[in-house]
Scaffold this motif. Sequence first.
Motif, short mmCIF file in Angstrom:
data_model
loop_
_atom_site.label_atom_id
_atom_site.label_comp_id
_atom_site.label_asym_id
_atom_site.label_seq_id
_atom_site.Cartn_x
_atom_site.Cartn_y
_atom_site.Cartn_z
N VAL A 518 0.85 -1.19 0.00
CA VAL A 518 0.00 0.00 0.00
C VAL A 518 0.88 1.24 0.00
O VAL A 518 1.79 1.37 0.82
CB VAL A 518 -0.91 0.03 1.24
CG1 VAL A 518 -1.75 1.31 1.26
CG2 VAL A 518 -1.81 -1.19 1.27
N VAL A 519 0.65 2.10 -0.99
CA VAL A 519 1.32 3.41 -0.99
C VAL A 519 0.20 4.42 -0.85
O VAL A 519 -0.69 4.48 -1.69
CB VAL A 519 2.10 3.64 -2.29
CG1 VAL A 519 2.73 5.05 -2.28
CG2 VAL A 519 3.18 2.58 -2.46
N GLN A 520 0.23 5.16 0.25
CA GLN A 520 -0.87 6.11 0.50
C GLN A 520 -0.39 7.54 0.40
O GLN A 520 0.52 7.95 1.10
CB GLN A 520 -1.47 5.88 1.89
CG GLN A 520 -2.60 6.86 2.19
CD GLN A 520 -3.24 6.64 3.55
OE1 GLN A 520 -2.66 5.96 4.40
NE2 GLN A 520 -4.41 7.20 3.76
N PHE A 521 -0.98 8.30 -0.50
CA PHE A 521 -0.73 9.74 -0.54
C PHE A 521 -1.64 10.35 0.51
O PHE A 521 -2.86 10.21 0.42
CB PHE A 521 -1.07 10.31 -1.93
CG PHE A 521 -0.10 9.93 -3.00
CD1 PHE A 521 -0.37 8.91 -3.89
CD2 PHE A 521 1.12 10.59 -3.11
CE1 PHE A 521 0.53 8.55 -4.88
CE2 PHE A 521 2.04 10.24 -4.11
CZ PHE A 521 1.73 9.22 -4.99
N TYR A 533 5.56 -2.70 3.69
CA TYR A 533 4.46 -2.79 2.72
C TYR A 533 3.34 -1.80 2.97
O TYR A 533 2.29 -1.89 2.34
CB TYR A 533 3.91 -4.23 2.70
CG TYR A 533 4.94 -5.23 2.20
CD1 TYR A 533 5.60 -6.07 3.09
CD2 TYR A 533 5.29 -5.26 0.87
CE1 TYR A 533 6.56 -6.95 2.65
CE2 TYR A 533 6.26 -6.15 0.41
CZ TYR A 533 6.89 -6.99 1.30
OH TYR A 533 7.85 -7.85 0.87
N LEU A 534 3.56 -0.85 3.87
CA LEU A 534 2.57 0.22 4.04
C LEU A 534 3.32 1.53 4.07
O LEU A 534 4.02 1.83 5.04
CB LEU A 534 1.75 0.04 5.33
CG LEU A 534 0.79 1.19 5.65
CD1 LEU A 534 -0.17 1.44 4.49
CD2 LEU A 534 -0.01 0.87 6.90
N ILE A 535 3.28 2.25 2.97
CA ILE A 535 4.16 3.41 2.79
C ILE A 535 3.34 4.69 2.68
O ILE A 535 2.64 4.89 1.69
CB ILE A 535 5.03 3.22 1.53
CG1 ILE A 535 5.93 1.99 1.73
CG2 ILE A 535 5.85 4.46 1.25
CD1 ILE A 535 6.66 1.55 0.51
N PRO A 536 3.40 5.54 3.69
CA PRO A 536 2.65 6.82 3.64
C PRO A 536 3.49 7.91 2.98
O PRO A 536 4.61 8.17 3.40
CB PRO A 536 2.42 7.12 5.11
CG PRO A 536 3.58 6.50 5.81
CD PRO A 536 4.11 5.38 4.97
N VAL A 537 3.00 8.47 1.90
CA VAL A 537 3.70 9.59 1.25
C VAL A 537 2.98 10.85 1.70
O VAL A 537 1.86 11.13 1.26
CB VAL A 537 3.64 9.45 -0.28
CG1 VAL A 537 4.38 10.63 -0.93
CG2 VAL A 537 4.24 8.13 -0.72
N CYS A 538 3.61 11.57 2.63
CA CYS A 538 2.92 12.73 3.19
C CYS A 538 3.14 13.95 2.30
O CYS A 538 4.27 14.33 2.03
CB CYS A 538 3.47 13.05 4.58
SG CYS A 538 3.59 11.58 5.57
N LEU A 539 2.06 14.52 1.82
CA LEU A 539 2.16 15.73 1.01
C LEU A 539 1.42 16.85 1.71
O LEU A 539 0.51 16.62 2.48
CB LEU A 539 1.56 15.47 -0.38
CG LEU A 539 2.37 14.50 -1.25
CD1 LEU A 539 1.62 14.18 -2.52
CD2 LEU A 539 3.72 15.11 -1.57
N GLN A 540 1.84 18.05 1.35
CA GLN A 540 1.21 19.26 1.86
C GLN A 540 -0.30 19.12 1.82
O GLN A 540 -0.82 18.40 0.97
CB GLN A 540 1.65 20.40 0.92
CG GLN A 540 1.20 21.75 1.31
CD GLN A 540 1.88 22.24 2.57
OE1 GLN A 540 2.75 21.57 3.09
NE2 GLN A 540 1.45 23.39 3.04
N LYS A 541 -1.00 19.81 2.68
CA LYS A 541 -2.47 19.69 2.73
C LYS A 541 -3.05 19.93 1.33
O LYS A 541 -2.45 20.57 0.48
CB LYS A 541 -3.04 20.71 3.71
CG LYS A 541 -2.82 22.15 3.30
CD LYS A 541 -3.25 23.12 4.37
CE LYS A 541 -3.13 24.54 3.89
NZ LYS A 541 -2.05 24.75 2.89
#
Length: 661
Positions: A518-521, A533-541
């Motif tokens: 899982v890649v979560q934006f 296997y659980l990758i959070p891609v943190c982007l600006q609001k």
Amino acid sequence: MGTALIYDEEMTNYKLLWVDPACKIEVPERLTVSYEALVKSGLADRCVSLPVREATDADILLVHSEEYLEAVKKTPYMTLEDLMDFCSQYGDVYFHPNIYHCAKLAAGSALQLVDSVMMGKVRNGMALVRPPGHHSMRNAASGFCVFNNVAIAAQYAKQKYAVERILIVDWDIHHGQGVQDCFEDDPRVLYFSWHRYEHQKFWPNLRDSDFDRVGNEKGAGFNVNVPWNKVGMKNSDYLSVFCHLFLPVAYEFCPDLVLVCAGFDSAIGDPEGEMCATPDIFAHLTHLLMNLAGGKLCAVLEGGYNLTSLPQSVCQTVQTLLGDPAPRPANLDGPCLSALESLHCVRSAHKKYWSCLKHAADLPTCEVSTKRNKVGEEEINEEQSKQEPVWRECPKTLPPDISAAALLPDDGICPERCYSLKSSEDLDPSIVNKLKEHILKDTEDCETLSTLSRLTVLIDKMEKNEIGSGLALVKDISKAVICVVQHAAAAPMNRVLVVYVGDGVVPFHTNEDGKTLVVQFTTQKSEEIQSKYLIPVCLQKDYSDIPGFIQATLSLLLPLGYEYDPSLVVVVQTSGCGLSHNVWQQLIGLLRGLAQGHTLVLMQEDQNAYVGPTASSLLGDPAPPLGPLEAPLPENVESTEKLRLRLKADWNFLLTTGNVK
Ligand SMILES: NCCCNCCCCCC(O)(O)C(F)(F)F
Ligand SMILES: [Zn+2]
């Protein structure tokens, strides 16, 4: 809109008339075996066949000097001795009484492609030509080339169609020094080339082919050279350069037209390249360029001398131009140390010109470019390099009858060219029962039950390649995701990549068996990486940082996706993520290169504004251009870079430098 194919057997009517070991590989059969393979595979019939035309003097003078053109004009009347004498002033090139005629046809074919693409007659196209072009200079023939077909096409496009920005991608295994010379101070033409270099030991042995030749004056930054200092480069090496260099820069540049110096001597089996990339890699290279410039892509044949891998590579390229999904890339194991070293050097040489590279690691002071053999790098031992390379030809998979299916609420309008999966589909009672007990628990919500069971039908049809891709508007997205992931991951060989766009807790656990990634934006900061296997891609609001999102997609999500090599890609958009349609279409378009195009898009019911754009991308239509990208938000670059540095221990494709510590 279709795909143009230009070929004329007249271009096979010249050959080497004397003994010259350097030129004997450039034979007419290169063209005949390539065209015959396109005919035999049925791909030629699916193309729009365009006639060749002769480039005029004016066309040729866009790049070459009068004296050079006048000199070449005399060759049809030369005796054998005169011809041999004429060639001796140039390097590794031969002339023939009919080569001037063929050189005009080759250059004219490239112009035909530009005209038909720029006038919207076709979406993209390929020209099978000889003599090739990318080595020929303003005043000189070189490396089997007489006129610089692609350079002439670029100048022609600027002059006739006022094209602002042109990207030339040269995947031939030799450096197109003729193209570099023509545009090195021109910021309107971005030239990418990788090439066998071996620290200047390989032809054309030019210092100007190294990574630090970035262009001159106004053109600084618009010439990108990736030198391969070892042979044996593989699919992973090529894809790494695309994900971490070529694509980020190309998206920032945002070309109006893409020209490809499509040389296939970079494929396995070629005597010149001695590389190990398999023909199917060209389906991926083509696919990854097809969402640029609104899909306006002209591929012109350059080199390619193995009469088995050349036609296979040509077919992979044309089939992708036609919109067929790319085959799943075989066993990608990550870039080799030498490739990483080259990638590191080029990225640091260009970091001052491209904001997407601003955070590239600096070069250890001149430690790299002068280095001879990397200590510890295994040498290809003698007997191994003597063996004839063998490779498995990609199995011929016909595109599925149904390219995209839509699963919509009963009042939903099915987009054209999409197959509507109605609730009338016969529901397998065993599946219905499983759904009831596992997911629906007690609720007798028959609408959700119907949706979930139709989703399982859709997944089964995708698995059998009866359906290529799908989109579904669902009421309860969590239940839908759980159902899809459980059903799809059940089969033993299956792996599911879930791209989750939007905040909210991912409604299932990714265990360490690797069956799901899982890649979560997300806009929520998350401190620790829960699992590989659980990758959070943190982007600006609110995802308003389009450059940040695109760069994270290109140099994080894509490399992960290629390394993970899923059998299904599930893209989930939770409501309110507010991505623009164009960015969404770029995301779907790029992900379509994975899992043989088996993409399933899940959206909330209220997202029906995305149905049309999603369907268009699932059907292989190129995504609209985003416009030149500004710099990504620094905090987004920071968080993406930090994430990459943390993950690269687990994922080889996230490496961009040689120091693997
Ligand atoms: N081992 C023989 C030495 C060959 N040295 C010249 C190589 C020329 C390569 C031409 C090409 O493949 O780049 C093109 F695309 F132009 F055809
Ligand atoms: Zn070549």
